[in-house]
Design an enzyme around this catalytic site. Structure first.
Site, PDB file in Angstrom:
ATOM      1  N   TYR A  33       0.827  -1.203   0.000  1.00 46.30           N
ATOM      2  CA  TYR A  33       0.000   0.000   0.000  1.00 46.30           C
ATOM      3  C   TYR A  33       0.860   1.251   0.000  1.00 46.30           C
ATOM      4  O   TYR A  33       2.070   1.196   0.222  1.00 46.30           O
ATOM      5  CB  TYR A  33      -0.943   0.002   1.203  1.00 46.30           C
ATOM      6  N   LYS A  35       6.498  -2.055   2.161  1.00 44.73           N
ATOM      7  CA  LYS A  35       5.298  -1.393   2.709  1.00 44.73           C
ATOM      8  C   LYS A  35       4.118  -2.356   2.578  1.00 44.73           C
ATOM      9  O   LYS A  35       3.228  -2.204   1.749  1.00 44.73           O
ATOM     10  CB  LYS A  35       5.037  -0.055   2.024  1.00 44.73           C
ATOM     11  N   GLU A  95      12.577   2.447  14.207  1.00 39.91           N
ATOM     12  CA  GLU A  95      11.681   3.494  13.711  1.00 39.91           C
ATOM     13  C   GLU A  95      10.448   3.549  14.600  1.00 39.91           C
ATOM     14  O   GLU A  95      10.302   2.768  15.540  1.00 39.91           O
ATOM     15  CB  GLU A  95      11.296   3.215  12.262  1.00 39.91           C
ATOM     16  N   LEU A 151      11.330   1.054   7.112  1.00 39.28           N
ATOM     17  CA  LEU A 151      10.767   1.522   5.851  1.00 39.28           C
ATOM     18  C   LEU A 151      11.442   2.838   5.496  1.00 39.28           C
ATOM     19  O   LEU A 151      11.534   3.738   6.343  1.00 39.28           O
ATOM     20  CB  LEU A 151       9.261   1.729   5.979  1.00 39.28           C
TER      21      LEU A 151
END
Length: 284
Positions: A32, A144, A176, A200
């Protein structure tokens, strides 16, 4: 919001039904993207769509449209929904086939959907609070993927602690946020985790590093520890949703003097200027 893109066509959202055996629904077998819209214009669209293509390739998923085609359909959706400020969410799944953990045998058409959501522009955000949590996700965080349960559990810990974000770590090394990238600033230098499989590579993160490079702000991409973060002069996090936002308290401890630092303020200003360069003047 009444319109949706379904497999390349603009349709009424109420008329679309996703099959119960869609692999995105049953397995999270898909990818996505979320693209921000300012003044009715897509921000950093090519970067987002190229990452969609990269994520799809990494899970051996064929994308039935080109970047140019997706961008054109997305602009049509924005116009149809009269969206001024908000996001476009889009996802691509491997399609519908009888439930089996292995890839479908034979030709199965992927399913692409996209829709919009209003999100008023509120300007640069002041300092927020965060908590630290163990990073329990899989080891392909560079994709993702629709598989976000680990991120959801982390975010919920933040919510239950009255915080805005959960900062994840593996054995004490910060990776993250639950839905963001994290950076620290120590003695004038910005430091953020390198682009490995453990994070990511956020689009806002990429833009931020380019802004640092273009404006003489020192930065390095290297791991840092929880201790490094707690002792940092400034901490910030970035994402499509939050832009560039300072974190002024973590696990109940103030970062620095608890105020938004000068470099973070500079980066917020530069990021706003980049949005305006691409999408026009912003109004709160």
């Amino acid at each position: 919001m009444g319109k949706i893109i379904y497999n390349g066509e603009l349709k009424d959202r109420s008329a679309i039904q996703i099959d119960v055996e869609d692999r995105g629904y049953q397995f999270g077998d898909g990818v996505y993207e979320v693209i921000r819209v300012y003044n009715g214009k897509l921000f950093a669209a090519d970067m987002h769509l190229n990452r969609l293509m990269d994520s799809a390739k990494l899970i051996q998923l064929k994308v039935p449209f080109t970047v140019a085609e997706i961008k054109e359909r997305t602009k049509e959706l924005i116009t149809a929904e009269n969206l001024e400020y908000g996001i476009v969410y889009m996802q691509l799944t491997r399609g519908t086939s009888p439930r089996n953990h292995a890839f479908p045998i034979g030709e199965v058409d992927p399913v692409f959907v996209a829709y919009t959501k209003d999100m008023p522009y509120t300007g640069s955000k002041p300092g927020v609070k965060a908590v630290t949590v163990e990073d329990i996700r899989w080891l392909r965080c560079n994709i993702k993927s629709l598989n976000l349960l680990g991120n959801i559990l982390a975010k919920q810990q933040a919510v239950e602690a009255g915080c805005d974000e959960a900062i994840q770590h593996r054995d004490g090394t910060v990776t993250e946020g639950s839905s963001s990238n994290v950076a620290i600033i120590v003695k004038g230098t910005l430091k953020t985790h390198p682009t490995t499989n453990l994070i990511l590579n956020g689009i806002t993160r990429q833009i931020l590093l380019k802004l640092c490079n273009d404006n003489g702000i020192s930065y390095v991409e290297e791991p840092f520890t929880l201790s490094d973060m707690m002792d940092a002069d400034e901490v910030l996090y970035t994402s499509t949703g939050v832009g560039v936002t300072p974190i002024t308290a973590i696990d109940g401890q103030l970062i620095g003097d608890g105020k938004v630092g000068s470099i973070t303020l500079q980066l917020q200003k530069l990021f706003t200027q980049e949005i305006e360069r691409q999408c026009g003047s912003l109004t709160e």
